[in-house]
Design an enzyme around this catalytic site. Structure first.
Site, PDB file in Angstrom:
ATOM      1  N   GLU A  96       0.837  -1.205   0.000  1.00 46.37           N
ATOM      2  CA  GLU A  96       0.000   0.000   0.000  1.00 46.37           C
ATOM      3  C   GLU A  96       0.872   1.255   0.000  1.00 46.37           C
ATOM      4  OE1 GLU A  96      -3.827  -1.901   2.391  1.00 46.37           O
ATOM      5  OE2 GLU A  96      -2.398  -0.720   3.504  1.00 46.37           O
ATOM      6  N   LYS A 140     -13.530   5.723  11.679  1.00 50.56           N
ATOM      7  CA  LYS A 140     -12.070   5.738  11.549  1.00 50.56           C
ATOM      8  C   LYS A 140     -11.466   7.105  11.870  1.00 50.56           C
ATOM      9  CE  LYS A 140     -12.243   1.507   9.846  1.00 50.56           C
ATOM     10  NZ  LYS A 140     -11.840   1.119   8.539  1.00 50.56           N
TER      11      LYS A 140
END
Ligand code: 5RP
Length: 219
Positions: free
Chosen positions: A103, A121
């Site tokens: 990533e 989040k």
């Protein structure tokens, strides 16, 4: 709305950042999986994708989206991925799905990082979610001792090997006040492959799923 419905909303909202005829950087996780599904609906308009994990590659291929090796690609306009935590500066903790290294590499190549996340989040201070660190297996105990010196409580993520064949330490007990400095310090430890702090290169745009709709934040 359920958390999964919020994830789906941001996954589909990210489609508007996908430019026709391009190769798209694709993240990993349940939110990214919704984005991949959305990408499937425009598969004839894009050239393909580069993928951050074997799991995402399988999803992309199942939808008939060509997957390119990053080495074949000179540039990427966008990388779309989820996060485990994101703060107001769009710095993130990532790696809950153990895909942090690939990533981070794809994020480094992309011109724009679009973070897609449900509102659970969002945090003021990063560190409530245990910080993943990918380590070369023989360095695991050494790196764990060094992480304790930095104030963390590392826990070996048992029975998990990354797609690169490495181990993960999840570091608890961190209240991350200077994310850029901590990212640099952990990355400098011999044996560390990648730390899941995305601070030096955070997101450029965050699409946050809330019950009131998708909110767009800019870094
Ligand atoms: C995987 C990741 C994911 O983006 C992160 O764990 C969020 O996952 P989800 O979208 O399933 O909540 O960093 O390594």
């Amino acid at each position: 709305m359920t958390q999964d419905e919020l994830k789906k909303a941001v996954g589909w909202a990210a489609l508007k950042y996908v430019q026709p005829g391009t190769i798209v950087g694709v993240g990993t996780g349940s939110t990214a999986a919704h984005f991949i599904e959305a990408l499937g609906s425009v598969r004839h308009q894009i050239e393909g994708a580069v993928s951050s994990s074997d799991a995402s590659t399988a999803l992309l291929k199942a939808l008939g989206i060509p997957v390119f090796d990053l080495n074949e690609v000179d540039s990427l306009a966008v990388y779309v991925d989820g996060a485990d935590e994101i703060n107001a500066s769009l710095q993130m903790i990532k790696g809950g799905g153990a895909a942090l290294t690939r990533e981070k590499i794809i994020a480094a190549v992309a011109e724009k990082f679009i973070c897609i996340a449900d509102s659970s989040k969002q945090v003021d201070i990063l560190g409530h979610f245990p910080l993943p660190v990918e380590v070369i297996p023989m360095a695991r105990s050494y790196v764990a001792r060094e992480l304790v010196k930095l104030g963390g409580l590392p826990e070996y993520r048992q029975h998990v090997l990354t797609d690169n064949g490495n181990d993960i330490l999840d570091v608890h007990n961190l209240k991350i006040m200077d994310a850029v400095a901590l990212e640099k310090a952990i990355n400098a430890l011999p044996g560390v492959v990648t730390v899941g702090l995305f601070a030096a290169r955070g997101a450029d745009i965050a699409l946050i799923g809330t019950p009131e709709g998708v909110k767009t934040l800019k870094g």
